[in-house]
Structure formats: C-alpha cells, structure tokens
Design an enzyme around this catalytic site. Structure first.
Site, PDB file in Angstrom:
ATOM      1  N   HIS A  92     -24.866  -6.806  68.571  1.00 47.17           N
ATOM      2  CA  HIS A  92     -24.969  -8.271  68.393  1.00 47.17           C
ATOM      3  C   HIS A  92     -25.798  -8.516  67.129  1.00 47.17           C
ATOM      4  CE1 HIS A  92     -25.042 -12.428  69.372  1.00 47.17           C
ATOM      5  NE2 HIS A  92     -25.931 -12.462  70.342  1.00 47.17           N
ATOM      6  N   ASP A 122     -22.674 -10.714  60.021  1.00 46.67           N
ATOM      7  CA  ASP A 122     -23.809  -9.855  59.696  1.00 46.67           C
ATOM      8  C   ASP A 122     -23.569  -9.023  58.441  1.00 46.67           C
ATOM      9  OD1 ASP A 122     -25.528 -10.581  61.771  1.00 46.67           O
ATOM     10  OD2 ASP A 122     -24.442  -9.326  63.191  1.00 46.67           O
ATOM     11  N   HIS A 141     -15.276  -7.968  65.849  1.00 46.23           N
ATOM     12  CA  HIS A 141     -15.825  -9.082  66.619  1.00 46.23           C
ATOM     13  C   HIS A 141     -15.063  -9.203  67.930  1.00 46.23           C
ATOM     14  CE1 HIS A 141     -17.284 -13.099  67.616  1.00 46.23           C
ATOM     15  NE2 HIS A 141     -18.266 -12.833  66.774  1.00 46.23           N
TER      16      HIS A 141
HETATM   17  N1  ACO Z   1     -16.279   0.209  63.392  1.00 43.75           N
HETATM   18  C1  ACO Z   1     -15.294   1.081  63.727  1.00 43.75           C
HETATM   19  N2  ACO Z   1     -14.381   0.814  64.695  1.00 43.75           N
HETATM   20  C2  ACO Z   1     -14.479  -0.372  65.324  1.00 43.75           C
HETATM   21  C3  ACO Z   1     -15.465  -1.319  65.011  1.00 43.75           C
HETATM   22  C4  ACO Z   1     -16.389  -0.995  64.010  1.00 43.75           C
HETATM   23  N3  ACO Z   1     -17.355  -1.848  63.673  1.00 43.75           N
HETATM   24  N4  ACO Z   1     -15.317  -2.393  65.804  1.00 43.75           N
HETATM   25  C5  ACO Z   1     -14.274  -2.135  66.579  1.00 43.75           C
HETATM   26  N5  ACO Z   1     -13.768  -0.907  66.319  1.00 43.75           N
HETATM   27  C6  ACO Z   1     -12.644  -0.259  66.953  1.00 43.75           C
HETATM   28  C7  ACO Z   1     -13.118   0.444  68.207  1.00 43.75           C
HETATM   29  O1  ACO Z   1     -13.533   1.769  67.960  1.00 43.75           O
HETATM   30  C8  ACO Z   1     -11.885   0.371  69.071  1.00 43.75           C
HETATM   31  O2  ACO Z   1     -10.988   1.323  68.638  1.00 43.75           O
HETATM   32  P1  ACO Z   1     -10.087   2.158  69.684  1.00 43.75           P
HETATM   33  O3  ACO Z   1      -9.230   1.121  70.354  1.00 43.75           O
HETATM   34  O4  ACO Z   1      -9.358   3.117  68.831  1.00 43.75           O
HETATM   35  O5  ACO Z   1     -11.070   2.778  70.633  1.00 43.75           O
HETATM   36  C9  ACO Z   1     -11.297  -1.001  68.726  1.00 43.75           C
HETATM   37  O6  ACO Z   1     -11.730  -1.260  67.391  1.00 43.75           O
HETATM   38  C10 ACO Z   1     -11.780  -2.109  69.658  1.00 43.75           C
HETATM   39  O7  ACO Z   1     -13.194  -2.104  69.648  1.00 43.75           O
HETATM   40  P2  ACO Z   1     -14.116  -2.651  70.796  1.00 43.75           P
HETATM   41  O8  ACO Z   1     -15.521  -2.226  70.569  1.00 43.75           O
HETATM   42  O9  ACO Z   1     -13.523  -2.316  72.125  1.00 43.75           O
HETATM   43  O10 ACO Z   1     -13.949  -4.195  70.575  1.00 43.75           O
HETATM   44  P3  ACO Z   1     -14.837  -5.299  71.210  1.00 43.75           P
HETATM   45  O11 ACO Z   1     -14.096  -6.544  71.083  1.00 43.75           O
HETATM   46  O12 ACO Z   1     -15.339  -4.921  72.535  1.00 43.75           O
HETATM   47  O13 ACO Z   1     -16.116  -5.189  70.246  1.00 43.75           O
HETATM   48  C11 ACO Z   1     -17.811  -5.475  68.770  1.00 43.75           C
HETATM   49  C12 ACO Z   1     -16.582  -6.110  69.403  1.00 43.75           C
HETATM   50  C13 ACO Z   1     -18.800  -5.027  69.848  1.00 43.75           C
HETATM   51  C14 ACO Z   1     -18.503  -6.531  67.898  1.00 43.75           C
HETATM   52  C15 ACO Z   1     -17.370  -4.269  67.915  1.00 43.75           C
HETATM   53  O14 ACO Z   1     -16.432  -4.686  66.946  1.00 43.75           O
HETATM   54  C16 ACO Z   1     -18.540  -3.569  67.280  1.00 43.75           C
HETATM   55  O15 ACO Z   1     -19.206  -2.768  67.916  1.00 43.75           O
HETATM   56  N6  ACO Z   1     -18.838  -3.891  65.972  1.00 43.75           N
HETATM   57  C17 ACO Z   1     -20.002  -3.358  65.319  1.00 43.75           C
HETATM   58  C18 ACO Z   1     -21.262  -4.144  65.716  1.00 43.75           C
HETATM   59  C19 ACO Z   1     -21.377  -5.459  65.015  1.00 43.75           C
HETATM   60  O16 ACO Z   1     -21.147  -5.577  63.834  1.00 43.75           O
HETATM   61  N7  ACO Z   1     -21.801  -6.494  65.784  1.00 43.75           N
HETATM   62  C20 ACO Z   1     -22.010  -7.842  65.268  1.00 43.75           C
HETATM   63  C21 ACO Z   1     -21.146  -8.819  65.980  1.00 43.75           C
HETATM   64  S1  ACO Z   1     -21.126 -10.415  65.192  1.00 43.75           S
HETATM   65  C22 ACO Z   1     -22.639 -11.103  65.451  1.00 43.75           C
HETATM   66  O17 ACO Z   1     -23.350 -10.773  66.370  1.00 43.75           O
HETATM   67  C23 ACO Z   1     -23.069 -12.173  64.462  1.00 43.75           C
END
Ligand code: ACO
Length: 381
Positions: free
Chosen positions: A224, A323, A272
């Site tokens: 987050h 971010d 996201h």
């Molecule tokens: N880097 C690499 N791969 C990613 C990323 C990333 N940042 N985000 C998503 N993916 C991939 C996952 O590995 C997954 O791949 P798979 O299906 O092959 O396993 C797929 O995309 C789906 O990812 P999830 O994590 O299941 O998606 P979810 O919707 O649950 O997650 C989240 C959203 C938690 C924000 C995720 O994208 C993440 O962890 N991002 C990095 C953290 C981040 O930047 N957070 C800030 C959010 S915005 C804010 O707070 C202002």
C-alpha cells in the site's frame, strides 16, 4: 453453515462493502472524482486546504470558509512540549511511520474531545489532525539528521509551511506546486486498505484517533503506501548517477527490470487492485515529477523512471501506480526516503477522517464471516 471455497472473496477483491459519497474510482475510464470533481482539475486549480474542506463538507469552500479554516489551521500546527518529548524518546532508527502512528495516539490521549463522537467534535478533531501532522513529519526528518525543530510560520499556507518546517526555507513556487499536487492526489481513494481499516475501527464506535492510528499501520506496508519508499529503494539499488545521461540510465534501468522480472520479483510502484489499465492519478503526478526533474536538472532520473516503466509495460503490461512518480518527486525535493510514506499520511488524513465521519453517520459494525478450515472437532484427553 457451510461455505464453498469459490464463495470466498480473498482480500475482499471485487466486494462492494458499502456506499460512499466521498470519491468515485472508475477503473474503466481511469477516472477519480472527489465529491464529483475530477482529481486532475482539483490538482490544477485548488489548494490542498480547499480539497480538505471539499472532502469533509461535500462542497468546495467559499472565500470566508477558506479564510476561517486557514486561520484555524495556521494556529494549530505546533507540537506540544509533551508530544515533542515523546517523539524525542523514540529511536532515530525506528521507521518514521512508527513516529506518525505514535504521534496520533498521543494527540488522541491529549484531545479533550477524544471520546466525543458527535459530528461537530469529529470534524474539529479532523482539522486538528490535519494541522498537526506536518510538524510531526517535518520534525522527525530533522531530528534524524541531528537538526533542531523549526517553528511553524503562520503567514505561510499549509504546503509552504510544511516544506519550510522540513528544510528551513520557503520553497520555490515550482517545488511548492509539485508538492501540493502530490498532496491533492494522495488525499483520497475510496475503500483502499488503510481507509477501510479506519472505517472498520470506527464501526466499533472506537474514537477517531484510534481509527487513524490503525489506518497509519495499514498504510505502512509496501503493498500500500510503503510502495513510494520502496520505489526509491529500487532506484538506489539500480544506482543514481548524477553525471549519467538519460539514455544510459534508461538502459541500466531496463536491464535491472528484466532481471527482476526473470526472478519473478514484485516491483513496487507497479500494479493496482482496482486499476488494471493505469492509475488515474499517474499522468498528473508524472507531469509534476517531470517538472521537478527539469527544475533540478536531473535527466538521469528521467532515464531510470522511463526505463523501469517501459520494461515493465513491455514484459507484463503492468502500469505504474501513484507511488511510482511520487517517490522520485519527493527524493528530488530533498525528503529522506523513509519520510515518503509519512507525507502520504499527512495527505490521506483528509480522506481517512472524512470516511470515519461518513461511517459513523450511518454505522453498521464491520464484521465479515470466515470459512473454518482447521481440524474437525476433537477433545482434550
Ligand atoms: N510487479 C510484478 N508483478 C506484478 C506486480 C508488480 N508490481 N503487480 C502485480 N503483478 C503480477 C502478479 O505477480 C500476478 O502475476 P501472476 O498472475 O503471474 O501471479 C498478477 O500481476 C496479479 O497480481 P496480484 O498481486 O494478484 O494483483 P492484486 O490486484 O492483488 O495486487 C497490488 C495489487 C497488491 C497493488 C500489486 O499490484 C502489487 O503488489 N504491487 C506492488 C506494490 C505497490 O506498488 N503498491 C501500491 C499500490 S497503490 C497505492 O497504495 C497508492
């Protein structure tokens, strides 16, 4: 009652938990409205103080309302001696989010209206928290560097004073503008993890400060709010070389990203839960970042920024979130990396407090169910 595994919404993904009139996130059109206004318009035309009043009251203030709030805010900025003493007692190597969380707890304990949950008392508490947070964040960064507290200046508005208390100078207008844009964009985003945490705590009829303390804990995590800090750690890992050309930096960033994705790493600042085609706030924040890169003459930062984003897009089609441009923007302004998420706290204080008040106006205890998957009933021999 039995629950099928397919009925479980892990992470509450896709669950609509309640209504809200505070903001509307539309992932199909990549848009974000605060009380009906596009966030880009607010970032371009309004001060952060106006946006705070919009989120709390439902409408933009008229001139008298704004002046009254500015007078209140500018006279409620100082750290009390007791709060300063508590901050001073915390180790300088603890995370600054621990300081924010502790400070809000202290402010709650000190607030004579802490247990009064009337809308009037909660609005007053919201305004006091809004006014107090910059001094906490600014002083914490300073004390870690061995610098003394800078007293607030009542003649400066919120953003100018925030930067003044942190760095000791009134910022250049370009820097203040980029900072204010980040505050407006970070202010509110519907039922995100920290806001939902605040609403959950408020739903038990606990006090405003308890709800905000919990929200700060939720924001700390790198999935987050902690991601803005993690983005800078990525830049540092790749290596920021001030004398490097944009092209060279872009090349190294691409190589780093290819390697990270080959190792199946999650790269913070991308992806996201709600937006799958790009975060509505990124173009505005990115433009503020580009202004700062130009202002400070740091083309190598542009190379790193573009290299990572292009490589991620080509490999996985995953777009940056807010971010991603916010982290390097704060770095260029001179904030320490660990201070980035506390800046998010100061901004999101507006959205969190607005949501606590909305929750209490039509409250229902937030208490979902769970499907038990432990051992069958057994007995002590
Ligand atoms: N880097 C690499 N791969 C990613 C990323 C990333 N940042 N985000 C998503 N993916 C991939 C996952 O590995 C997954 O791949 P798979 O299906 O092959 O396993 C797929 O995309 C789906 O990812 P999830 O994590 O299941 O998606 P979810 O919707 O649950 O997650 C989240 C959203 C938690 C924000 C995720 O994208 C993440 O962890 N991002 C990095 C953290 C981040 O930047 N957070 C800030 C959010 S915005 C804010 O707070 C202002």
């Amino acid at each position: 009652m039995t629950t099928n595994n397919e009925d479980i919404k892990k992470g509450l993904a896709g669950v609509v938990a309640d209504t809200t009139a505070i903001s509307k996130v539309n992932p199909d059109t990549n848009s974000l409205l605060y009380r009906g206004y596009p966030v880009q318009e607010l970032a371009a035309k309004c001060s952060f103080e106006e946006v705070a009043l919009l989120l709390w009251n439902g409408d933009l203030p008229d001139q008298d309302e704004l002046t009254e709030f500015r007078d209140f805010e500018s006279t409620h900025r100082e750290l009390s001696p007791e709060l300063k003493a508590v901050i001073d007692a915390l180790p300088t190597d603890c995370h600054p989010m621990d300081v924010c969380r502790t400070a809000v707890s202290v402010l709650g304990a000190q607030d004579p209206e802490s247990e009064d949950d009337s809308p009037e008392a909660n609005l007053l508490k919201s305004k006091k928290l809004f006014a107090a947070m910059p001094a906490v964040v600014a002083y914490d960064q300073r004390r870690r560097r061995g610098d003394a507290l800078i007293a607030p200046r009542e003649d400066l508005d919120y953003c100018d004073n925030f930067l003044y208390m942190t760095f000791g100078d009134v910022p250049a207008p370009e820097v203040k503008t980029a900072f204010q844009v980040s505050m407006v964009l970070y202010a509110e985003h519907s039922f995100n993890c920290s806001t939902f945490t605040a609403r959950t705590i408020a739903s038990s009829l606990a006090d405003m400060h308890s709800a905000i303390t919990g929200a700060i804990g939720a924001l700390k995590g790198p999935l987050h709010g902690g991601a803005n800090e993690a983005v800078m750690n990525t830049f540092d890992e790749i290596g920021i070389r001030k004398d490097e050309s944009e092209k060279e930096a872009e090349h190294r960033a691409k190589e780093w990203m290819d390697q990270a994705l080959a190792e199946k790493k999650k790269v913070m600042g991308f992806g996201h839960r709600v937006y799958k085609h790009g975060d509505s706030r990124v173009p505005t924040m990115q433009s503020a970042l580009f202004d700062m890169i130009k202002y400070f003459g740091r083309e190598e930062m542009l190379g790193l920024y573009n290299g990572l984003a292009k490589s991620m897009d080509e490999a996985k089609g995953i777009k940056p979130n807010l971010d991603y441009p916010a982290g390097p923007t704060y770095h260029l302004m001179g904030f320490d990396t660990q201070t980035f998420t506390p800046l998010f706290v100061a901004a999101r204080m507006t959205g969190w407090t607005a949501h606590v008040m909305e929750q209490l106006a039509d409250n229902s205890l937030i208490r979902p169910l769970s499907a038990y998957n432990g051992p069958d009933e057994r007995h002590v021999k």
